[in-house]
Design a protein around this motif. Structure first.
Motif, PDB file in Angstrom:
ATOM      1  N   ARG A  59       0.819  -1.205   0.000  1.00  0.00           N
ATOM      2  CA  ARG A  59       0.000   0.000   0.000  1.00  0.00           C
ATOM      3  C   ARG A  59       0.860   1.265   0.000  1.00  0.00           C
ATOM      4  O   ARG A  59       1.967   1.269   0.532  1.00  0.00           O
ATOM      5  N   PRO A  60       0.367   2.360  -0.595  1.00  0.00           N
ATOM      6  CA  PRO A  60       1.089   3.636  -0.504  1.00  0.00           C
ATOM      7  C   PRO A  60       1.282   4.028   0.957  1.00  0.00           C
ATOM      8  O   PRO A  60       0.488   3.679   1.821  1.00  0.00           O
ATOM      9  N   GLY A  61       2.334   4.780   1.213  1.00  0.00           N
ATOM     10  CA  GLY A  61       2.652   5.160   2.583  1.00  0.00           C
ATOM     11  C   GLY A  61       3.768   4.336   3.169  1.00  0.00           C
ATOM     12  O   GLY A  61       4.251   4.618   4.272  1.00  0.00           O
ATOM     13  N   VAL A  62       4.209   3.291   2.440  1.00  0.00           N
ATOM     14  CA  VAL A  62       5.329   2.485   2.917  1.00  0.00           C
ATOM     15  C   VAL A  62       6.589   3.341   2.961  1.00  0.00           C
ATOM     16  O   VAL A  62       6.758   4.262   2.164  1.00  0.00           O
ATOM     17  N   GLN A  63       7.464   3.059   3.929  1.00  0.00           N
ATOM     18  CA  GLN A  63       8.695   3.816   4.094  1.00  0.00           C
ATOM     19  C   GLN A  63       9.886   2.873   4.136  1.00  0.00           C
ATOM     20  O   GLN A  63       9.755   1.694   4.492  1.00  0.00           O
ATOM     21  N   VAL A  64      11.052   3.398   3.753  1.00  0.00           N
ATOM     22  CA  VAL A  64      12.282   2.627   3.852  1.00  0.00           C
ATOM     23  C   VAL A  64      12.509   2.241   5.313  1.00  0.00           C
ATOM     24  O   VAL A  64      12.408   3.071   6.216  1.00  0.00           O
ATOM     25  N   GLY A  65      12.792   0.970   5.545  1.00  0.00           N
ATOM     26  CA  GLY A  65      12.990   0.488   6.909  1.00  0.00           C
ATOM     27  C   GLY A  65      11.796  -0.226   7.497  1.00  0.00           C
ATOM     28  O   GLY A  65      11.891  -0.833   8.557  1.00  0.00           O
ATOM     29  N   ASP A  66      10.645  -0.159   6.838  1.00  0.00           N
ATOM     30  CA  ASP A  66       9.485  -0.922   7.312  1.00  0.00           C
ATOM     31  C   ASP A  66       9.765  -2.416   7.212  1.00  0.00           C
ATOM     32  O   ASP A  66      10.623  -2.859   6.440  1.00  0.00           O
ATOM     33  N   LEU A  67       9.032  -3.194   7.986  1.00  0.00           N
ATOM     34  CA  LEU A  67       9.244  -4.644   8.041  1.00  0.00           C
ATOM     35  C   LEU A  67       8.181  -5.382   7.247  1.00  0.00           C
ATOM     36  O   LEU A  67       7.003  -5.033   7.298  1.00  0.00           O
ATOM     37  N   VAL A  68       8.610  -6.414   6.525  1.00  0.00           N
ATOM     38  CA  VAL A  68       7.685  -7.338   5.874  1.00  0.00           C
ATOM     39  C   VAL A  68       7.537  -8.542   6.791  1.00  0.00           C
ATOM     40  O   VAL A  68       8.516  -9.196   7.128  1.00  0.00           O
ATOM     41  N   CYS A  69       6.305  -8.818   7.196  1.00  0.00           N
ATOM     42  CA  CYS A  69       6.065  -9.847   8.203  1.00  0.00           C
ATOM     43  C   CYS A  69       4.951 -10.777   7.734  1.00  0.00           C
ATOM     44  O   CYS A  69       4.010 -10.347   7.055  1.00  0.00           O
ATOM     45  N   VAL A  70       5.076 -12.048   8.098  1.00  0.00           N
ATOM     46  CA  VAL A  70       4.039 -13.033   7.811  1.00  0.00           C
ATOM     47  C   VAL A  70       3.500 -13.561   9.129  1.00  0.00           C
ATOM     48  O   VAL A  70       4.247 -14.096   9.939  1.00  0.00           O
ATOM     49  N   PHE A  71       2.186 -13.390   9.352  1.00  0.00           N
ATOM     50  CA  PHE A  71       1.544 -13.922  10.543  1.00  0.00           C
ATOM     51  C   PHE A  71       1.132 -15.368  10.303  1.00  0.00           C
ATOM     52  O   PHE A  71       0.835 -15.771   9.175  1.00  0.00           O
ATOM     53  N   GLU A  72       1.116 -16.126  11.357  1.00  0.00           N
ATOM     54  CA  GLU A  72       0.675 -17.509  11.239  1.00  0.00           C
ATOM     55  C   GLU A  72      -0.763 -17.553  10.719  1.00  0.00           C
ATOM     56  O   GLU A  72      -1.634 -16.834  11.201  1.00  0.00           O
ATOM     57  N   ASN A  73      -0.988 -18.394   9.706  1.00  0.00           N
ATOM     58  CA  ASN A  73      -2.292 -18.619   9.063  1.00  0.00           C
ATOM     59  C   ASN A  73      -2.720 -17.491   8.126  1.00  0.00           C
ATOM     60  O   ASN A  73      -3.804 -17.571   7.542  1.00  0.00           O
ATOM     61  N   SER A  74      -1.916 -16.440   7.980  1.00  0.00           N
ATOM     62  CA  SER A  74      -2.316 -15.362   7.084  1.00  0.00           C
ATOM     63  C   SER A  74      -2.123 -15.787   5.629  1.00  0.00           C
ATOM     64  O   SER A  74      -1.267 -16.608   5.309  1.00  0.00           O
ATOM     65  N   ILE A  75      -2.919 -15.201   4.743  1.00  0.00           N
ATOM     66  CA  ILE A  75      -2.847 -15.535   3.325  1.00  0.00           C
ATOM     67  C   ILE A  75      -1.678 -14.825   2.660  1.00  0.00           C
ATOM     68  O   ILE A  75      -0.982 -15.403   1.825  1.00  0.00           O
TER      69      ILE A  75
END
Length: 654
Positions: free
Chosen positions: A509-525
């Motif tokens: 999504r727009p609004g992302v910034q350098v240094g943000d984290l990409v994370c996967v939650f358990e059971n998420s699609i």
């Protein structure tokens, strides 16, 4: 002299009022208003209508018991007067009359009761409003048009080739007929944009639609909508007062009914998945912002409905957090997070980042979807991986050096990746083309399928030229460009292109910034982008993401502890809610039962099995299974035929 009607308190939370019409004259409708227990009431009709504007030059009145008067709005007056003219004497349930709208406490328990009211009503009447002579004629003509367009000879004609000659052959209105634009005007009436109509229709046993004095079954509108889409006739519905986008939006209201009906049939408590429910009801018309929540309460799970308190004194933010917080506990795939809109943060919403503002426009083409796994994504739970996606994901912070990830043109990101990665150009472009379409499932033989499996470099450059031409024409979404580019436009619209520290490509999504984290939650699609807050171990949810090669990050030790903390907090909140419900039952329910007994009410101690709670097809199958053997050959044959019909209907074979 008539006195203003004053509502008396209902005997219990299971009581409701019914209106019986007795006559009409000029601007006055007369009737009787009585209260009944929901389990001991006469057959009645529930009304679905649009309130309309309250201010009118003429006062419309409902006179009750020949001595009281209640002011009503013009659209409701016209509906009641029409029913008197039609001779409909069955009691009516009308929310504006049968609920004391000035008593928020009464609304607090009458609105949850609406699920029972619309489900128990013998018929639900959908009142579209008064109609002109041509609108009544078109409305009455609809069944005949449907009958002619589903004849056997029509099946041999290829859809999308509708012409005047075909129309004359089938004896249906041609492309110049007023039938089509008038029908487009009918489905663009305010009633179709109301939020409340979804639960009013989905819970109903039978639905009759009135347009002025003309009426037809709701099933006819469903069938005509299917024919219009099948034959590509939507353009014929466009009038001078509305655009083709508004035509499709009106047709989508009927499509949403189909989708929700299917989902309710798959649910044991006849509930619609909350993510899809929010998606189809966003930006619908409501009188009060809180109705965006309470207007769908009859379609959510039993747990959410029993845990949500209807309080019209509450602020929207508190009510939304309370409602969606309960929904989140049963949203195991976390599809609710995919409903976060990019405009939510821009508008300084009072809601936390995880809570979608259901008053705003829904995000376009969510990766997480509203219907399970539409694209085969399974980032957070065990599943066989797709052939063209890596099995060894490395979800890391966004690259500090990749400032180009925030620009609209993906080419600069591609060049930076080509310069900084040691892998082959072919492998990078293969990942890039997968990312362009967010790795949507594509049919074999399409240009994009060939692009992902054949000459990646050459076909990418050709595809890039098509997109460049489209951008020069001022297009940002689907339009005049090659239809082969649609999956790319769907993936990139209202999204920013990103590169992770591990050189993985993606969209978010727009609004992302350098240094943000990409994370996967358990059971998420799908993965999600998080931003660290100032408070320790707290994060801001930026939105969903597609990151190429990110499949099953729950095995990474770095994120296992974070997922365990999230699950522990979820279980803690669930336990606290269960304890609260138990406390209310053990302490509050006895007080309520005593009050009931003192008021002369009866307390039912035996549990009842309510067959009406079962879907019709399921109930028919249960009855067929439990039917006693016949005493004769004829009876046994009839029993067998009923069982076959029940199985066919339940499995939707025909």
């Amino acid at each position: 002299m008539f006195q203003a009607y004053r509502y008396s308190d209902l005997t219990s939370r299971e009581h409701f009022r019914l209106l019986t019409l007795t006559g009409s004259e000029d601007n006055i409708v007369t009737g009787m208003l009585e209260s009944f227990h929901i389990d001991q009431c006469p057959a009645f009709t529930a009304l679905s209508y649009c309130w309309g504007l309250p201010a009118t030059a003429v006062e419309f009145q409902l006179r009750l018991a020949d001595k009281y008067v209640l002011s009503i709005q013009e659209n409701l007056f016209k509906a009641l007067r029409n029913f008197v003219t039609q001779g409909l004497r069955q009691p009516f349930w009308v929310d504006a009359v049968c609920i004391n709208q000035s008593n928020d406490a009464e609304k607090g328990y009458q609105i949850p009761l609406m699920r029972r009211i619309y489900a128990d009503a013998s018929t639900v009447i959908a009142w579209l409003g008064d109609a002109t002579a041509i609108e009544k004629a078109v409305f009455s003509e609809i069944p005949g048009v449907i009958q002619n367009m589903v004849r056997p000879e029509a099946a041999s004609i290829a859809p999308k080739l509708f012409s005047d000659d075909i129309a004359h052959t089938l004896h249906v209105p041609d492309t110049r007929s007023e039938f089509w634009p008038v029908f487009g005007r009918i489905i663009n009436r305010p009633w179709f944009s109301r939020l409340w109509i979804l639960q009013e229709l989905l819970l109903a046993r039978e639905i009759t639609v009135y347009c002025g004095g003309a009426s037809l079954e709701w099933a006819n509108l469903l069938e005509l909508q299917r024919i219009i889409l099948q034959w590509g006739l939507a353009n014929l519905l466009q009038g001078t007062d509305y655009t083709i986008e508004e035509v499709f939006r009106a047709l989508n209201v009927i499509s949403n009914f189909h989708w929700c009906t299917k989902k309710m049939g798959l649910s044991y408590d006849r509930a619609v998945p909350i993510s899809g429910l929010i998606h189809v009801t966003r930006r619908k018309q409501v009188t009060n912002p809180l109705d965006s929540i309470y207007g769908i309460l009859g379609l959510v799970s039993d747990y959410v409905r029993s845990s949500t308190v209807v309080d019209y004194q509450s602020s929207f933010s508190n009510a939304c957090i309370n409602f969606l917080g309960h929904c989140l506990l049963s949203d195991y795939r976390l599809e609710l997070f995919s409903q976060i809109s990019g405009s939510q943060e821009k508008n300084n919403s009072e809601l936390p980042s995880w809570c979608p503002d259901i008053r705003q426009v829904a995000p376009i083409n969510q990766f997480g979807g509203i219907n399970g796994l539409p694209s085969g994504y399974h980032a957070g739970f065990s599943r066989h991986s797709q052939q063209d996606i890596s099995n060894t994901p490395v979800p890391l912070p966004l690259n500090q050096a990749s400032t180009a990830v925030l620009r609209d043109r993906e080419d600069e990101c591609l060049q930076k990746t080509l310069q900084s990665c040691n892998t082959t150009e072919e492998a990078i472009l293969s990942a890039f083309t997968r990312t362009l379409v967010a790795n949507r499932n594509l049919e074999k033989g399409t240009n994009l399928y060939i692009m992902l499996t054949g000459d990646t470099i050459g076909l990418y450059k050709s595809h890039r030229r098509r997109l460049d031409r489209h951008v020069k024409q001022g297009g940002t979404t689907r339009g005049t460009t090659d239809p082969a580019s649609y999956p790319v436009l769907d993936a990139r619209t209202d999204r920013a292109f990103i590169i992770t520290k591990g050189k993985r490509l993606g969209y978010t999504r727009p609004g992302v910034q350098v240094g943000d984290l990409v994370c996967v939650f358990e059971n998420s699609i799908v993965p999600f982008v998080l931003r660290r807050n100032c408070e320790p171990e707290t994060f801001h949810l930026v939105g969903e993401a597609y990151v190429d090669g990110l499949i099953n990050a729950i095995k990474l030790p770095k994120y296992q502890e974070l997922n365990r903390k999230i699950n522990r907090e979820r279980n803690r909140q669930r336990h606290a809610l269960l304890q609260d419900i138990k406390k209310r039952w053990e302490y509050d329910q006895p007080v309520y039962d005593v009050e009931q007994q003192l008021a002369g009410g009866e307390i039912k101690e035996d549990l009842e099995v309510v067959d009406a709670a079962l879907p019709p097809a399921q109930k028919e199958l249960v009855d067929a299974i439990l039917a006693h053997p016949g005493l004769s050959i004829e009876e046994e044959i009839r029993r067998r035929n009923k069982a076959i019909h029940a199985v066919v209907r339940y499995c939707e074979i025909l």
